[in-house]
Scaffold this motif. Structure first.
Motif, PDB file in Angstrom:
ATOM      1  N   ALA A 276       0.929  -1.136  -0.042  1.00 46.86           N
ATOM      2  CA  ALA A 276      -0.213  -0.008   0.102  1.00 46.86           C
ATOM      3  C   ALA A 276       0.897   1.176   0.134  1.00 46.86           C
ATOM      4  CB  ALA A 276      -1.004   0.015   1.030  1.00 46.86           C
ATOM      5  N   HIS A 277       0.254   2.441  -0.105  1.00 50.33           N
ATOM      6  CA  HIS A 277       0.922   3.657  -0.348  1.00 50.33           C
ATOM      7  C   HIS A 277       1.202   4.473   0.839  1.00 50.33           C
ATOM      8  CE1 HIS A 277      -2.673   5.227  -1.135  1.00 50.33           C
ATOM      9  NE2 HIS A 277      -2.422   6.407  -1.224  1.00 50.33           N
ATOM     10  N   ARG A 278       0.283   3.892   1.865  1.00 49.56           N
ATOM     11  CA  ARG A 278       0.237   4.815   3.138  1.00 49.56           C
ATOM     12  C   ARG A 278       0.223   3.911   4.355  1.00 49.56           C
ATOM     13  NH1 ARG A 278      -3.937   9.126   1.336  1.00 49.56           N
ATOM     14  NH2 ARG A 278      -2.779  10.613   0.468  1.00 49.56           N
ATOM     15  N   GLU A 279       0.870   3.955   5.271  1.00 49.29           N
ATOM     16  CA  GLU A 279       0.696   3.580   6.677  1.00 49.29           C
ATOM     17  C   GLU A 279      -0.469   3.360   7.509  1.00 49.29           C
ATOM     18  OE1 GLU A 279       3.470   4.619   9.551  1.00 49.29           O
ATOM     19  OE2 GLU A 279       5.134   4.931   8.288  1.00 49.29           O
ATOM     20  N   GLN A 280      -1.533   4.267   7.112  1.00 51.33           N
ATOM     21  CA  GLN A 280      -3.011   4.218   7.566  1.00 51.33           C
ATOM     22  C   GLN A 280      -3.548   2.885   6.954  1.00 51.33           C
ATOM     23  OE1 GLN A 280      -3.439   8.388   6.653  1.00 51.33           O
ATOM     24  NE2 GLN A 280      -4.873   8.412   8.170  1.00 51.33           N
ATOM     25  N   ILE A 281      -3.329   2.708   5.745  1.00 53.17           N
ATOM     26  CA  ILE A 281      -3.764   1.667   5.213  1.00 53.17           C
ATOM     27  C   ILE A 281      -3.326   0.194   5.678  1.00 53.17           C
ATOM     28  CG2 ILE A 281      -4.218   0.533   2.948  1.00 53.17           C
ATOM     29  CD1 ILE A 281      -3.921   3.229   1.642  1.00 53.17           C
ATOM     30  N   LEU A 282      -1.975   0.281   5.935  1.00 51.43           N
ATOM     31  CA  LEU A 282      -1.414  -0.940   6.519  1.00 51.43           C
ATOM     32  C   LEU A 282      -1.852  -1.455   7.564  1.00 51.43           C
ATOM     33  CD1 LEU A 282       2.329  -0.527   5.958  1.00 51.43           C
ATOM     34  CD2 LEU A 282       0.607  -1.496   4.177  1.00 51.43           C
ATOM     35  N   ASP A 283      -2.179  -0.345   8.685  1.00 53.42           N
ATOM     36  CA  ASP A 283      -2.661  -0.555  10.003  1.00 53.42           C
ATOM     37  C   ASP A 283      -4.354  -1.313   9.925  1.00 53.42           C
ATOM     38  OD1 ASP A 283      -0.394   0.254  11.007  1.00 53.42           O
ATOM     39  OD2 ASP A 283      -1.306   2.012  11.326  1.00 53.42           O
ATOM     40  N   LEU A 315       2.973 -10.029   5.459  1.00 57.12           N
ATOM     41  CA  LEU A 315       3.339  -8.971   5.641  1.00 57.12           C
ATOM     42  C   LEU A 315       2.828  -7.672   5.043  1.00 57.12           C
ATOM     43  CD1 LEU A 315       6.011  -7.451   6.864  1.00 57.12           C
ATOM     44  CD2 LEU A 315       7.331  -8.176   4.805  1.00 57.12           C
ATOM     45  N   PHE A 316       2.537  -6.399   5.705  1.00 55.86           N
ATOM     46  CA  PHE A 316       2.131  -5.355   5.093  1.00 55.86           C
ATOM     47  C   PHE A 316       2.939  -4.307   4.906  1.00 55.86           C
ATOM     48  CE2 PHE A 316      -0.830  -7.947   6.982  1.00 55.86           C
ATOM     49  CZ  PHE A 316      -2.231  -8.073   6.308  1.00 55.86           C
ATOM     50  N   ALA A 317       3.350  -4.042   3.695  1.00 51.10           N
ATOM     51  CA  ALA A 317       4.551  -3.146   3.501  1.00 51.10           C
ATOM     52  C   ALA A 317       4.072  -1.843   2.677  1.00 51.10           C
ATOM     53  CB  ALA A 317       5.679  -3.607   2.539  1.00 51.10           C
ATOM     54  N   THR A 318       4.758  -0.658   3.143  1.00 52.98           N
ATOM     55  CA  THR A 318       4.512   0.407   2.152  1.00 52.98           C
ATOM     56  C   THR A 318       5.292   0.585   0.975  1.00 52.98           C
ATOM     57  OG1 THR A 318       6.127   1.678   3.509  1.00 52.98           O
ATOM     58  CG2 THR A 318       3.868   2.034   4.433  1.00 52.98           C
ATOM     59  N   VAL A 319       5.036   0.976  -0.042  1.00 51.80           N
ATOM     60  CA  VAL A 319       5.735   0.942  -1.249  1.00 51.80           C
ATOM     61  C   VAL A 319       7.096   1.726  -1.044  1.00 51.80           C
ATOM     62  CG1 VAL A 319       5.638   1.500  -3.731  1.00 51.80           C
ATOM     63  CG2 VAL A 319       3.759   0.401  -2.711  1.00 51.80           C
ATOM     64  N   GLN A 320       7.028   3.186  -0.354  1.00 56.19           N
ATOM     65  CA  GLN A 320       8.141   3.847  -0.367  1.00 56.19           C
ATOM     66  C   GLN A 320       9.318   3.207   0.367  1.00 56.19           C
ATOM     67  OE1 GLN A 320       4.818   4.388   0.285  1.00 56.19           O
ATOM     68  NE2 GLN A 320       4.245   6.704  -0.383  1.00 56.19           N
ATOM     69  N   THR A 321       9.026   2.548   1.522  1.00 54.20           N
ATOM     70  CA  THR A 321       9.794   1.736   2.352  1.00 54.20           C
ATOM     71  C   THR A 321      10.333   0.678   1.489  1.00 54.20           C
ATOM     72  OG1 THR A 321       8.776   2.532   4.393  1.00 54.20           O
ATOM     73  CG2 THR A 321      10.363   0.733   4.372  1.00 54.20           C
ATOM     74  N   LEU A 322       9.743  -0.304   1.182  1.00 54.42           N
ATOM     75  CA  LEU A 322      10.141  -1.530   0.552  1.00 54.42           C
ATOM     76  C   LEU A 322      11.014  -1.361  -0.863  1.00 54.42           C
ATOM     77  CD1 LEU A 322       9.963  -4.668   0.697  1.00 54.42           C
ATOM     78  CD2 LEU A 322       8.130  -4.660  -0.753  1.00 54.42           C
ATOM     79  N   SER A 323      10.245  -0.534  -1.804  1.00 57.56           N
ATOM     80  CA  SER A 323      11.160   0.096  -2.927  1.00 57.56           C
ATOM     81  C   SER A 323      12.830   0.489  -2.658  1.00 57.56           C
ATOM     82  CB  SER A 323      10.440   0.921  -3.701  1.00 57.56           C
ATOM     83  OG  SER A 323      10.308   2.349  -2.865  1.00 57.56           O
ATOM     84  N   LYS A 324      12.900   0.802  -1.438  1.00 55.94           N
ATOM     85  CA  LYS A 324      14.294   1.116  -1.414  1.00 55.94           C
ATOM     86  C   LYS A 324      15.237  -0.018  -1.670  1.00 55.94           C
ATOM     87  CE  LYS A 324      13.547   4.992   1.668  1.00 55.94           C
ATOM     88  NZ  LYS A 324      13.330   5.510   3.161  1.00 55.94           N
ATOM     89  N   ILE A 355       9.536  -3.129  -7.594  1.00 56.54           N
ATOM     90  CA  ILE A 355       9.133  -4.192  -6.606  1.00 56.54           C
ATOM     91  C   ILE A 355       8.486  -5.137  -7.353  1.00 56.54           C
ATOM     92  CG2 ILE A 355       7.740  -4.762  -4.749  1.00 56.54           C
ATOM     93  CD1 ILE A 355       7.612  -1.957  -3.670  1.00 56.54           C
ATOM     94  N   ILE A 356       7.648  -4.896  -8.365  1.00 52.81           N
ATOM     95  CA  ILE A 356       6.742  -5.847  -9.168  1.00 52.81           C
ATOM     96  C   ILE A 356       7.972  -6.435 -10.143  1.00 52.81           C
ATOM     97  CG2 ILE A 356       5.279  -6.095 -11.048  1.00 52.81           C
ATOM     98  CD1 ILE A 356       3.676  -3.803  -9.942  1.00 52.81           C
ATOM     99  N   ASP A 357       8.990  -5.778 -10.480  1.00 50.60           N
ATOM    100  CA  ASP A 357      10.027  -6.284 -11.349  1.00 50.60           C
ATOM    101  C   ASP A 357      10.818  -7.319 -10.574  1.00 50.60           C
ATOM    102  OD1 ASP A 357       8.997  -5.143 -13.468  1.00 50.60           O
ATOM    103  OD2 ASP A 357      10.347  -3.348 -13.631  1.00 50.60           O
ATOM    104  N   TYR A 358      10.996  -7.069  -9.313  1.00 50.65           N
ATOM    105  CA  TYR A 358      11.826  -7.881  -8.644  1.00 50.65           C
ATOM    106  C   TYR A 358      11.358  -9.115  -8.226  1.00 50.65           C
ATOM    107  CZ  TYR A 358      15.212  -9.066  -4.849  1.00 50.65           C
ATOM    108  OH  TYR A 358      16.075  -9.627  -4.077  1.00 50.65           O
ATOM    109  N   LEU A 359      10.285  -8.872  -7.430  1.00 56.12           N
ATOM    110  CA  LEU A 359       9.435 -10.213  -6.752  1.00 56.12           C
ATOM    111  C   LEU A 359       8.904 -10.849  -8.080  1.00 56.12           C
ATOM    112  CD1 LEU A 359       8.219  -8.262  -3.703  1.00 56.12           C
ATOM    113  CD2 LEU A 359      10.240  -9.877  -3.883  1.00 56.12           C
ATOM    114  N   ARG A 360       9.002 -12.143  -7.556  1.00 57.45           N
ATOM    115  CA  ARG A 360       8.362 -13.509  -8.618  1.00 57.45           C
ATOM    116  C   ARG A 360       7.157 -14.107  -7.813  1.00 57.45           C
ATOM    117  NH1 ARG A 360      10.074 -10.539 -11.563  1.00 57.45           N
ATOM    118  NH2 ARG A 360      11.729 -10.793 -13.227  1.00 57.45           N
TER     119      ARG A 360
END
Length: 960
Positions: A276-283, A315-324, A355-360
């Motif tokens: 997701a793109h926001r932490e609020q959504i993750l929670d 696992l519930f991750a924000t795109v901003q964090t995981l994409s680093k 992220i999409i290109d890296y994960l399978r």
């Protein structure tokens, strides 16, 4: 002017004795049953709009029922029209807040009867001509007025009628004995109301059978709603077909997060990632998943800026964090066998793609309410064009998955004759008078329930801050939230709103998506509708069901915006961009499903009409955007048929309003580079311009047969008759005239040049030029695409008749379909008597600049009767008039009635059926009855079919 008593008697003869009478009849009695086609609310509002006074006697009233009348009551108040309502405390059904809402209506007096067992339901609207009475089973509740199976009889009476007098006398007796509603009375009732919750609960369930989004079977078990059940099946089917990606398109509030959790539960992955793109959504998502999936809380982890549960199974991750880079490389590409992308319309961004290109994963699920993009970004390709499931706003409302809503389009504040809106300077946007105007509207239209939980969308950060300050000074509890606020500040504001510590969050765009506040019961829009996507996103913030609200109130402040036409597009989901459909949609009462209603104050509606009329909806830029969207959605260049079948894009015939044919459009937007011989260009132009609409499908069917080989004309005619198509010798001759171009004027014959067929001794074959064109695979494909489009379009017309009732035709169409030898549209004017036919064309609203002495006064006296005027300088003994009258009386000359509302609608008219002349009404007069007016003949035409009610309303709107 009073209603003619004889015409009212005729109406009752039609209603109770003989429905086939051809007597002029006004206001026939009618039984009204709520259905998809009609409801009791519509005619009640119609009569309320034109009344001079009204009385309502109902046992039960709900906030939602009252909301359906508020816009109309507001307009009546501006005309100083007053009304009276008598209701009851029977079974303590009416909530105390309903009486407070009634007190807001300054032009309505309210009393409460203590009559034992009071269960009356009657509505009477009086105007200077007649009284309209609705008697039946509908209380003043939104479900009774729009949804429940109810019987209601509409009757019309003159002043001395026995029934209306009896009702009035009983009402006056009831009124005299009833208690007036005031604050003291309400406080006393409130105390009594709190004492009987169980009995009240029972009657509430009987009245309103609405269901909540999720049904709790036990404390630990939640069942999927209808959307989720259907989507789960489709996702299983998708995987069974060896597809490893899928996109779910689902209206905001329908439960996409729960759906993904249900699917994870049925898929049973070894490991899952939710992006997701926001932490609020993750929670919120993590909590939803853990409530459904029977695993320990430690299995559900978060990966964001402050928390990195790297080893969590779910696992519930924000795109901003995981994409680093350093974070993403912590995971093996095959770590997750199921990945969910929330708000998937964002997934074309670089961070998502990384992220999409890296994960399978073994399966990738995307979820969005709005897959449409305003740029060229291709979202659909990321999911291999696999749309697993789709449910849009209208169907979600029909299925009661979402909260119903009552939308109010109101006019923004005017100062010195100038509308103050988003385009105004900040000093005017937040001046005291505009704030007063805003607060007046939000208080008048209110919200469901006692506690207001509102979202207010404004145009910029400074406006949000200043408006919050001015509203707080007036006693409201508000905070501004913009992109500059931290996630923690946003979370805190939402918490305060949900716990009744705030009345409003005032924001710009940050709450368009990804925020889940089910208790929101009022959405206020103080900015122009920049796109239908954003409008639906903002509306969607309040559409989730919640136990403390029965409906959502939406208050939209409409300024002088060029793109106001987007409002009906957003509300109806109709993205055909057909101007006529847009105009009709804002006038019809049934533009939205279920108990939801769309209401416009008069001036606001006029602003939308103006926007529709002045906007260019067939611009090349717009058509290119629609093309790119559909191309991305399908994964290939869309055909015309693709456009027709996809409900989320434009009507393909719009292309032919600006371009000769589809290839010309594709060349213009640089999608193809094709060199066409002149003959191919002209033939494709003819087929696209003259055959694509499918108004008479027989031409298309004949060409399809001729493409297989020579056709015996007589056998083709017999085949058409056998298959139920309209076909006579005259029809066949007309078809031949069209396909050989003999029907067309010289200018068009020169334009098209190459006929499609030759006929020799009863056998029809393709011309050499057309045959040669079909040898080119690209050209053949284009021809077949247009012909298939015509077949699809023909389904909108009754092909067993020469003309289809309530469909739209231009003058040239009428010449062709009535089998005239030549196109005589340019000399047809208001009507033409020729070839044993007499089509009449009426523009219902005449241009204000037309001189009064020659202005026509054509008008429908009711749904059965048209008062018609001939063209000027005609008398009863004029040859033209005598020929029409005599031929109709002696030979049954068919008279066809075609009507459009005004010239802004373009060249097409609604075909409303055949008509019979009422010879007793023939009269020689002058235009508009003026002494110096030009002579004219008038007569009544009796319609063979009663006018469709919605078309009748549309034509009559604002004519008086």
């Amino acid at each position: 002017m009073q209603v003619n008593p004889d015409n009212l008697l005729n109406a009752y003869e039609r209603g109770f004795l003989d429905r086939n009478t051809n007597k002029v009849s006004h206001h026939p009695p009618k039984l009204i049953i709520n259905s998809n086609e009609e409801n009791i609310l519509s005619p009640i509002l119609d009569e309320m709009e034109i009344c001079d006074s009204f009385i309502i006697s109902v046992a039960f009233i709900t906030e939602g029922g009252l909301a359906t009348l508020k816009s109309t009551l507001y307009e009546l108040g501006k005309r100083n029209v007053r009304g009276r309502i008598v209701t009851s405390t029977y079974l303590n059904f009416n909530k105390p807040k309903v009486f407070r809402e009634l007190m807001k209506l300054e032009n309505v007096d309210v009393k409460v009867t203590d009559q034992e067992g009071f269960h009356a339901k009657g509505y009477i609207f009086n105007n200077r001509k007649y009284s309209a009475m609705f008697i039946g089973s509908s209380n003043l509740t939104d479900t009774a007025l729009k949804k429940n199976y109810e019987y209601n009889l509409k009757l019309t009476s003159l002043e001395n009628g026995e029934v209306i007098n009896h009702f009035n006398e009983n009402f006056e007796t009831l009124w005299a004995e009833a208690a007036p509603v005031d604050e003291i009375w309400i406080e006393k009732y409130e105390a009594e109301y709190e004492e009987e919750p169980e009995r009240r609960k029972i009657i509430q369930i009987i009245e309103d059978q609405s269901k909540y989004e999720y049904k709790a079977i036990t404390k630990d078990r939640i069942e999927p709603n209808l959307m989720q059940q259907e989507a789960l099946i489709q996702l299983r089917n998708l995987r069974a077909a060896d597809k490893n990606k899928g996109l779910v398109i689902s209206a905001t509030g329908t439960g996409k997060t729960y759906l993904s959790a249900f699917d994870v539960k049925q898929y049973k992955p070894k490991r899952m990632l939710f992006l997701a793109h926001r932490e609020q959504i993750l929670d919120k998502s993590r909590k939803d998943f853990s409530s459904l999936i029977d695993e320990p809380s430690s299995a559900f982890g978060v990966y964001s800026g402050n928390q990195k549960d790297t080893d969590a199974k779910y696992l519930f991750a924000t795109v901003q964090t995981l994409s680093k880079e350093q974070n993403l490389k912590q995971f093996d590409p095959s770590d997750f066998d199921y990945i969910i992308i929330d708000e998937a319309h964002r997934s074309g961004a670089a961070t998502y793609k990384k992220i999409i290109d890296y994960l399978r994963p073994a399966f990738l699920l995307g979820m969005t309410a709005t897959p449409e993009r305003t740029d060229d970004m291709d979202i659909f390709s990321l999911f291999d064009y696999n749309i697993a499931y789709e449910i849009r706003l209208q169907r979600a409302l029909e299925e009661e998955i979402l909260s119903p809503f009552h939308y109010f389009g109101v006019t923004d504040f005017e100062q010195d004759g100038i509308v103050i809106d988003e385009t105004s300077p900040l000093s005017k946007l937040v001046n005291s008078e505009r704030i007063d105007h805003i607060t007046e509207k939000i208080e008048y239209y209110g919200q469901s329930g006692e506690e207001r939980r509102g979202l207010m969308f404004v145009s910029n950060r400074r406006e949000a801050a200043e408006m919050s300050g001015m509203l707080n000074a007036r006693g409201y509890r508000t905070v501004p939230l913009t992109g500059k606020n931290s996630q923690e500040q946003r979370r805190e504001a939402v918490r305060r709103l949900e716990t009744n510590q705030l009345d409003y969050i005032i924001t710009v765009d940050i709450f368009n998506e990804g925020v889940d506040i089910p208790s929101i019961n009022q959405v206020v829009m103080l900015r122009q509708t920049q796109s239908s996507i954003i409008f639906v996103q903002q509306l969607g913030r309040g559409l989730r069901k919640h136990e403390n609200k029965d409906y959502l109130t939406v208050i939209d402040f409409i300024g002088n915006y060029k793109n106001n036409y987007m409002i009906p597009i957003a509300l109806t989901g109709d993205k055909s961009y057909d101007k006529d459909r847009l105009r009709k949609s804002i006038n019809t009462r049934n533009m939205i499903s279920g108990v939801s209603t769309i209401n416009f104050e008069k001036i606001a509606k006029e602003k939308i009409y103006k926007s529709i009329n002045t906007s260019t909806l067939n611009s090349q830029k717009f058509m290119r955007e629609m093309y790119v969207y559909l191309k991305n959605k399908l994964g290939h260049r869309p055909s015309l048929v693709d456009f027709k079948r996809d409900k989320d894009t434009m009507e393909p015939l719009i292309i032919f309003s600006k371009f000769n044919h589809y290839i010309e459009f594709l060349q213009k937007i640089k999608e193809v580079d094709v060199t066409m011989p002149d003959s191919h260009h002209r033939i494709l132009t003819f087929i696209s311009q003259e055959m694509s609409a499918g108004k008479r499908v027989q031409e298309t069917l004949l060409i399809f047969e001729a493409m297989q080989g020579p056709v015996n004309v007589r056998e083709f005619q017999l085949k058409m008759v056998k298959e139920g198509y309209h076909m006579t010798d005259q029809t066949m001759a007309s078809i031949m005239g069209v396909l050989t171009h003999r029907f067309f004027k010289k200018q068009e014959q020169d334009k098209y040049r190459y006929p499609l067929v030759d006929v020799d001794d009863g056998t029809l074959s393709l011309t050499p030029e057309f045959s040669e064109m079909l040898e080119d695979d690209i050209m053949k494909g284009q021809v077949e695409d247009v012909l298939q489009l015509a077949l699809l379009g023909s389904e909108n017309y009754d092909q067993s008749e020469e003309l289809s009732l309530n469909s739209k035709y231009g003058r040239k169409d009428v010449c062709r379909l009535l089998n005239w030898v030549k196109d005589e549209a340019s000399t047809m004017y208001g009507y033409k008597y020729k070839h044993g036919t007499c089509p009449i064309f009426i523009t219902y609203h005449k241009d204000d600049e037309i001189e009064e002495t020659i202005k026509y006064e054509d008008q429908f006296l009711d749904q059965h009767t048209l008062r018609w005027f001939t063209r000027s300088n005609r008398r009863l003994d004029s040859k033209e008039i005598r020929n029409i009258l005599d031929d109709h009386r002696e030979n049954g000359l068919p008279i066809y009635i075609f009507v459009k509302k005004d010239d802004d609608e373009g060249k097409d008219f609604y075909y409303l059926g055949k008509a019979e002349i009422d010879y007793d009404t023939l009269k020689e007069t002058t235009m508009n009855g003026l002494e110096d007016g030009k002579p004219v003949v008038t007569m009544n035409m009796m319609m063979e079919h009663a006018l469709d009610y919605e078309i009748y309303r549309y034509l009559e709107a604002h004519t008086h």
